[in-house]
Design a protein around this motif. Structure first.
Motif, PDB file in Angstrom:
ATOM      1  N   SER A 199      -3.073  14.593  -9.875  1.00 13.22           N
ATOM      2  CA  SER A 199      -4.620  13.785  -9.651  1.00 13.22           C
ATOM      3  C   SER A 199      -4.650  12.877  -8.769  1.00 13.22           C
ATOM      4  O   SER A 199      -5.477  12.948  -8.134  1.00 13.22           O
ATOM      5  N   GLY A 200      -3.465  12.235  -8.020  1.00 10.93           N
ATOM      6  CA  GLY A 200      -3.211  10.961  -7.234  1.00 10.93           C
ATOM      7  C   GLY A 200      -2.990  11.217  -6.142  1.00 10.93           C
ATOM      8  O   GLY A 200      -3.189  10.528  -5.049  1.00 10.93           O
ATOM      9  N   LEU A 201      -2.964  12.355  -5.641  1.00 11.80           N
ATOM     10  CA  LEU A 201      -2.291  13.265  -4.133  1.00 11.80           C
ATOM     11  C   LEU A 201      -3.661  12.503  -3.520  1.00 11.80           C
ATOM     12  O   LEU A 201      -5.009  13.040  -3.447  1.00 11.80           O
ATOM     13  N   HIS A 202      -3.372  12.302  -1.766  1.00  9.27           N
ATOM     14  CA  HIS A 202      -3.746  12.019  -1.034  1.00  9.27           C
ATOM     15  C   HIS A 202      -4.240  13.478  -0.050  1.00  9.27           C
ATOM     16  O   HIS A 202      -4.400  13.480   0.890  1.00  9.27           O
ATOM     17  N   GLY A 203      -2.938  14.477   0.443  1.00  8.41           N
ATOM     18  CA  GLY A 203      -2.677  15.394   1.030  1.00  8.41           C
ATOM     19  C   GLY A 203      -2.169  16.396   0.380  1.00  8.41           C
ATOM     20  O   GLY A 203      -0.769  16.082  -0.539  1.00  8.41           O
ATOM     21  N   VAL A 204      -2.050  17.123   1.095  1.00  6.03           N
ATOM     22  CA  VAL A 204      -1.046  18.696   0.880  1.00  6.03           C
ATOM     23  C   VAL A 204      -0.403  19.091   2.557  1.00  6.03           C
ATOM     24  O   VAL A 204      -1.381  19.032   3.263  1.00  6.03           O
ATOM     25  N   VAL A 205       0.617  18.950   2.783  1.00  7.86           N
ATOM     26  CA  VAL A 205       1.416  19.836   3.999  1.00  7.86           C
ATOM     27  C   VAL A 205       1.834  20.833   4.148  1.00  7.86           C
ATOM     28  O   VAL A 205       2.972  20.638   3.328  1.00  7.86           O
ATOM     29  N   LEU A 206       1.594  21.682   4.407  1.00  4.73           N
ATOM     30  CA  LEU A 206       2.758  23.315   4.204  1.00  4.73           C
ATOM     31  C   LEU A 206       3.815  23.044   5.242  1.00  4.73           C
ATOM     32  O   LEU A 206       2.915  23.484   6.177  1.00  4.73           O
ATOM     33  N   SER A 207       5.021  23.264   4.736  1.00 11.17           N
ATOM     34  CA  SER A 207       5.507  23.813   6.386  1.00 11.17           C
ATOM     35  C   SER A 207       5.737  24.763   6.624  1.00 11.17           C
ATOM     36  O   SER A 207       5.727  24.615   8.124  1.00 11.17           O
ATOM     37  N   HIS A 208       5.667  26.051   6.199  1.00 14.30           N
ATOM     38  CA  HIS A 208       5.179  26.870   7.310  1.00 14.30           C
ATOM     39  C   HIS A 208       4.333  28.362   5.904  1.00 14.30           C
ATOM     40  O   HIS A 208       4.058  27.912   4.738  1.00 14.30           O
ATOM     41  N   ARG A 237       0.182  -1.494   0.129  1.00 16.85           N
ATOM     42  CA  ARG A 237      -0.268  -0.144  -0.300  1.00 16.85           C
ATOM     43  C   ARG A 237       0.971   1.259  -0.317  1.00 16.85           C
ATOM     44  O   ARG A 237       1.896   0.934   1.344  1.00 16.85           O
ATOM     45  N   SER A 238       0.344   2.245  -0.836  1.00 22.28           N
ATOM     46  CA  SER A 238       1.441   3.329  -0.758  1.00 22.28           C
ATOM     47  C   SER A 238       0.783   4.844  -0.687  1.00 22.28           C
ATOM     48  O   SER A 238      -0.979   4.920  -1.890  1.00 22.28           O
ATOM     49  N   THR A 239       0.909   5.638  -0.133  1.00 23.02           N
ATOM     50  CA  THR A 239       0.146   7.289  -0.354  1.00 23.02           C
ATOM     51  C   THR A 239       1.262   8.295  -0.517  1.00 23.02           C
ATOM     52  O   THR A 239       2.291   7.927  -0.017  1.00 23.02           O
ATOM     53  N   THR A 240       0.163   8.868  -1.585  1.00 27.45           N
ATOM     54  CA  THR A 240       1.756  10.144  -1.622  1.00 27.45           C
ATOM     55  C   THR A 240       1.142  11.594  -1.157  1.00 27.45           C
ATOM     56  O   THR A 240      -0.478  12.237  -1.708  1.00 27.45           O
ATOM     57  N   LEU A 241       1.843  12.363  -0.531  1.00 30.47           N
ATOM     58  CA  LEU A 241       1.520  12.952   0.160  1.00 30.47           C
ATOM     59  C   LEU A 241       2.537  14.611  -0.535  1.00 30.47           C
ATOM     60  O   LEU A 241       3.515  13.767  -0.946  1.00 30.47           O
ATOM     61  N   LEU A 242       2.188  15.774  -1.061  1.00 31.60           N
ATOM     62  CA  LEU A 242       2.881  16.950  -1.263  1.00 31.60           C
ATOM     63  C   LEU A 242       3.048  17.158   0.177  1.00 31.60           C
ATOM     64  O   LEU A 242       2.623  18.341   0.592  1.00 31.60           O
ATOM     65  N   PHE A 243       4.261  17.782  -0.151  1.00 30.61           N
ATOM     66  CA  PHE A 243       5.195  19.057   1.586  1.00 30.61           C
ATOM     67  C   PHE A 243       5.611  19.944   0.484  1.00 30.61           C
ATOM     68  O   PHE A 243       6.748  20.372  -0.182  1.00 30.61           O
ATOM     69  N   ASP A 244       4.883  21.039   0.448  1.00 25.52           N
ATOM     70  CA  ASP A 244       4.921  22.516   0.021  1.00 25.52           C
ATOM     71  C   ASP A 244       5.090  22.303  -2.128  1.00 25.52           C
ATOM     72  O   ASP A 244       4.759  21.146  -1.957  1.00 25.52           O
ATOM     73  N   THR A 245       5.084  23.279  -1.925  1.00 27.19           N
ATOM     74  CA  THR A 245       4.592  23.962  -3.669  1.00 27.19           C
ATOM     75  C   THR A 245       5.597  24.470  -4.229  1.00 27.19           C
ATOM     76  O   THR A 245       5.325  24.943  -5.187  1.00 27.19           O
ATOM     77  N   GLY A 246       6.479  24.658  -4.168  1.00 30.82           N
ATOM     78  CA  GLY A 246       7.373  26.602  -4.767  1.00 30.82           C
ATOM     79  C   GLY A 246       7.381  27.362  -4.843  1.00 30.82           C
ATOM     80  O   GLY A 246       6.106  28.326  -4.380  1.00 30.82           O
ATOM     81  N   ARG A 247       7.806  28.631  -5.754  1.00 32.37           N
ATOM     82  CA  ARG A 247       6.909  29.820  -5.416  1.00 32.37           C
ATOM     83  C   ARG A 247       6.643  30.630  -6.408  1.00 32.37           C
ATOM     84  O   ARG A 247       5.430  31.472  -5.767  1.00 32.37           O
ATOM     85  N   SER A 248       6.332  29.436  -7.682  1.00 33.93           N
ATOM     86  CA  SER A 248       5.466  30.589  -8.720  1.00 33.93           C
ATOM     87  C   SER A 248       4.295  29.505  -8.890  1.00 33.93           C
ATOM     88  O   SER A 248       4.267  27.969  -8.423  1.00 33.93           O
TER      89      SER A 248
END
Length: 351
Positions: free
Chosen positions: A122-131, A95-106
């Motif tokens: 499109s298959g992201l399970h969630g987004v995390v923002l570091s700050h 079982r695999s799960t994919t998260l996006l950690f931060d999204t860059g500047r532009s």
């Protein structure tokens, strides 16, 4: 970002209370069999870097139109900008799960690089923002505009919405772009505000939440970095919304992913160790914010503490700075790896 030093007394008095020793209620972080971290956006791209068994460099397979060449096309490589974004995939058994950690500047760098790498977001399970700094959140606009993000969870610290500015003495004052919760929710993100640690992905991904400041040398941002209190602009040394992502690779140790590491990378690692009860640091990836005159004095003690932790992999990126990079490369030649947009780091459990 700022060039002047902070008054240590002002910084120390503003810091949240430290919590030394083991956690009262340690977090049971479930081990994973594999983690893959793909740097979608970083400050540099080097097409000549080589990989190894755990490091896969971006290929030049993507093709774009370019009428100036005989063939009418060229291979563009990856976009680099002053920002950070990483795609994190954890696997437990099958079982695999994919998260996006931060999204860059532009708005478009993260998406463009994902396309060139053949990654479908499109298959992201969630987004995390570091700050909340804009060089970590700018790509949210592109993500929402590309595919829609209905009910996509986004984990943030409650202070991520803080208005901030840079007020350089004798120079310019620049208010930084501030995230809008209303706009993000309107675009379909399901915003989850957590000050405390959060467990995601069936308990196998830890978001540190607010990081305790326990070292004497990691003193935060200098006075030009300011926040709006509701009535005035005041020195904001802490960037209290700074948080990191932590995974435990089975029988290897902790993997810590930072955005800028404003809380101090040693503070962050110690927080992860305290919360989980796991002492071994296997890998450290991300921005360490050791660039510029205000932070270069911290390189020495940071490197001393990090060397003692003896990680197997260190990939300092984004705001780490060239002096710190050189120091780490010299002190930890077997662990240090040059970061670059489009690189994937694959860390697996012991066989």
């Amino acid at each position: 970002m700022c060039e002047t030093g902070a008054d240590p007394h002002d910084v120390l008095t503003a810091m949240p209370r430290p919590a030394a020793g083991p956690a009262v209620d340690p977090i049971a972080l479930e081990p994973v069999d594999e983690i893959k971290i793909t740097t979608l956006v970083d400050n540099v791209f080097d097409a000549l870097l080589t990989g190894d068994e755990r490091t896969r460099r971006a290929s030049s397979g993507a093709v774009v139109a370019a009428p100036q060449f005989e063939t009418g096309r060229t291979t563009p490589g990856m976009i680099a900008e002053h920002g950070f974004s990483a795609l994190v995939t954890v696997r437990r058994a099958d079982r695999s799960t994919t998260l996006l950690f931060d999204t860059g500047r532009s708005p478009d760098a993260m998406l463009t690089n994902a396309d060139r790498l053949g990654i479908d977001l499109s298959g992201l399970h969630g987004v995390v923002l570091s700050h909340g700094h804009y060089d970590h959140a700018g790509g949210l606009a592109g993500l929402a505009g590309r595919q829609g993000v209905r009910a996509l969870p986004m984990v943030v610290h409650p202070r991520v919405w803080t208005r901030r500015r840079l007020a350089i003495p004798g120079g310019t004052t620049e208010e930084l772009p501030t995230l809008s919760k209303r706009a993000l929710e309107g675009e379909g993100f399901a915003v989850i505000e957590r000050r405390d640690p959060s467990l995601l992905v069936d308990g196998s991904v830890l978001i540190t939440g607010e990081v305790d400041r326990t070292t004497e040398f990691e003193r935060g941002m200098p006075p030009p970095h300011q926040a709006w209190t509701g009535s005035e602009w005041a020195h904001d040394p802490l960037v209290i919304d700074d948080q990191a992502l932590v995974v435990h690779v089975r029988d290897r140790g902790l993997v810590v992913l930072t955005g800028c590491g404003h809380a101090g990378v040693i503070n962050i690692v110690r927080q992860a160790q305290r919360l989980t009860g796991i002492e071994r640091l296997h890998a450290l990836v991300g921005g360490l914010h050791l660039s510029g005159p205000a932070f270069e004095p911290v390189i020495g003690p940071t490197l001393a503490a990090l060397t003692e932790l003896a990680p197997s992999l260190v990939v300092p990126g984004h705001c780490t700075g060239w002096r710190a990079q050189h120091a780490m490369a010299g002190a930890m030649p077997d662990a240090w790896v040059q970061g670059s947009s489009g690189t994937t780091y694959r860390l697996t459990a012991a066989v």
